[in-house]
Scaffold this motif. Sequence first.
Motif, short mmCIF file in Angstrom:
data_model
loop_
_atom_site.label_atom_id
_atom_site.label_comp_id
_atom_site.label_asym_id
_atom_site.label_seq_id
_atom_site.Cartn_x
_atom_site.Cartn_y
_atom_site.Cartn_z
N ILE A 1 0.82 -1.21 0.00
CA ILE A 1 0.00 0.00 0.00
C ILE A 1 0.86 1.28 0.00
N ASP A 2 1.94 1.30 0.77
CA ASP A 2 2.80 2.49 0.83
C ASP A 2 3.39 2.81 -0.54
N ARG A 3 3.82 1.77 -1.24
CA ARG A 3 4.39 1.96 -2.58
C ARG A 3 3.35 2.55 -3.52
N CYS A 4 2.15 1.99 -3.50
CA CYS A 4 1.08 2.47 -4.39
C CYS A 4 0.71 3.91 -4.06
N PHE A 5 0.59 4.21 -2.78
CA PHE A 5 0.25 5.56 -2.34
C PHE A 5 1.28 6.57 -2.84
N ASP A 6 2.56 6.24 -2.65
CA ASP A 6 3.61 7.17 -3.06
C ASP A 6 3.71 7.28 -4.59
N LEU A 7 3.56 6.19 -5.29
CA LEU A 7 3.60 6.26 -6.76
C LEU A 7 2.47 7.13 -7.29
N ALA A 8 1.32 7.09 -6.64
CA ALA A 8 0.18 7.91 -7.07
C ALA A 8 0.45 9.40 -6.85
N ARG A 9 1.38 9.74 -5.95
CA ARG A 9 1.73 11.14 -5.70
C ARG A 9 2.97 11.59 -6.47
N SER A 10 3.56 10.68 -7.25
CA SER A 10 4.78 10.99 -7.97
C SER A 10 4.52 11.78 -9.24
N VAL A 11 5.18 12.91 -9.37
CA VAL A 11 5.06 13.72 -10.59
C VAL A 11 5.54 12.91 -11.79
N GLU A 12 6.64 12.18 -11.63
CA GLU A 12 7.20 11.42 -12.75
C GLU A 12 6.27 10.27 -13.18
N VAL A 13 5.62 9.60 -12.25
CA VAL A 13 4.67 8.54 -12.62
C VAL A 13 3.47 9.14 -13.34
N HIS A 14 2.99 10.29 -12.87
CA HIS A 14 1.89 10.97 -13.55
C HIS A 14 2.27 11.27 -15.00
N LEU A 15 3.47 11.76 -15.19
CA LEU A 15 3.94 12.07 -16.55
C LEU A 15 4.08 10.81 -17.40
N ALA A 16 4.55 9.72 -16.80
CA ALA A 16 4.68 8.45 -17.53
C ALA A 16 3.31 7.94 -17.99
N GLY A 17 2.27 8.25 -17.23
CA GLY A 17 0.93 7.82 -17.58
C GLY A 17 0.24 8.72 -18.58
N ASN A 18 0.86 9.83 -18.94
CA ASN A 18 0.26 10.78 -19.88
C ASN A 18 1.24 11.20 -20.96
N ILE A 19 2.14 10.33 -21.32
CA ILE A 19 3.26 10.68 -22.20
C ILE A 19 2.81 11.13 -23.59
N HIS A 20 1.77 10.53 -24.15
CA HIS A 20 1.38 10.89 -25.51
C HIS A 20 0.63 12.21 -25.61
#
Length: 170
Positions: free
Chosen positions: A20-39
């Motif tokens: 859960i901690d990993r998922c919570f932090d990844l959801a707050r990551s600017v870089e993960v957000h960008l990876a999910g919206n790259i196109h």
Amino acid sequence: MRRSHLIVTLEETTLINAPIDRCFDLARSVEVHLAGNIHFGEQAVPIGGVTSGLIDLGEQVTWRARHLGIRQNLTSAITAMDRPAYFQDTMLRGAFRFMQHDHYFRFDEDGQTEMKDIFRFAAPIPILGRIAEVLLLRRYMQALLHERNVVLRRIAESNDWQRYLSATEQ
């Protein structure tokens, strides 16, 4: 926000084989957000907020991207947080009349993290906005939310998460 504006509510639940901690932090990551919206050519721009790392309570980020053929900026802030179970981001400035995203996390008995998103928005133009909402925005925003969660799940379940979080943040 006046009651005359239609608020659309979207929900998405994603099961992730990761702590859960990993998922919570990844959801707050600017870089993960960008990876999910790259196109969409999305980027975090330095306009009085964070541009990398994990966004925390009270912090802002301004996103710049091209959506529906229009380049736009959207500034949001983390307006509530209860780590690792919940956080909320709220649009401060942007194209919508209103936008708020609640992120819920629950670790289940099977060892999975259930990530539930409740995403609310109101179209930018009251009358034309309602037509656009019915014809386009609802589907478009649901697809964006789903795509983001697919990327987050892929990162969390692989060793890629280590690129986004230090061992102490895991």
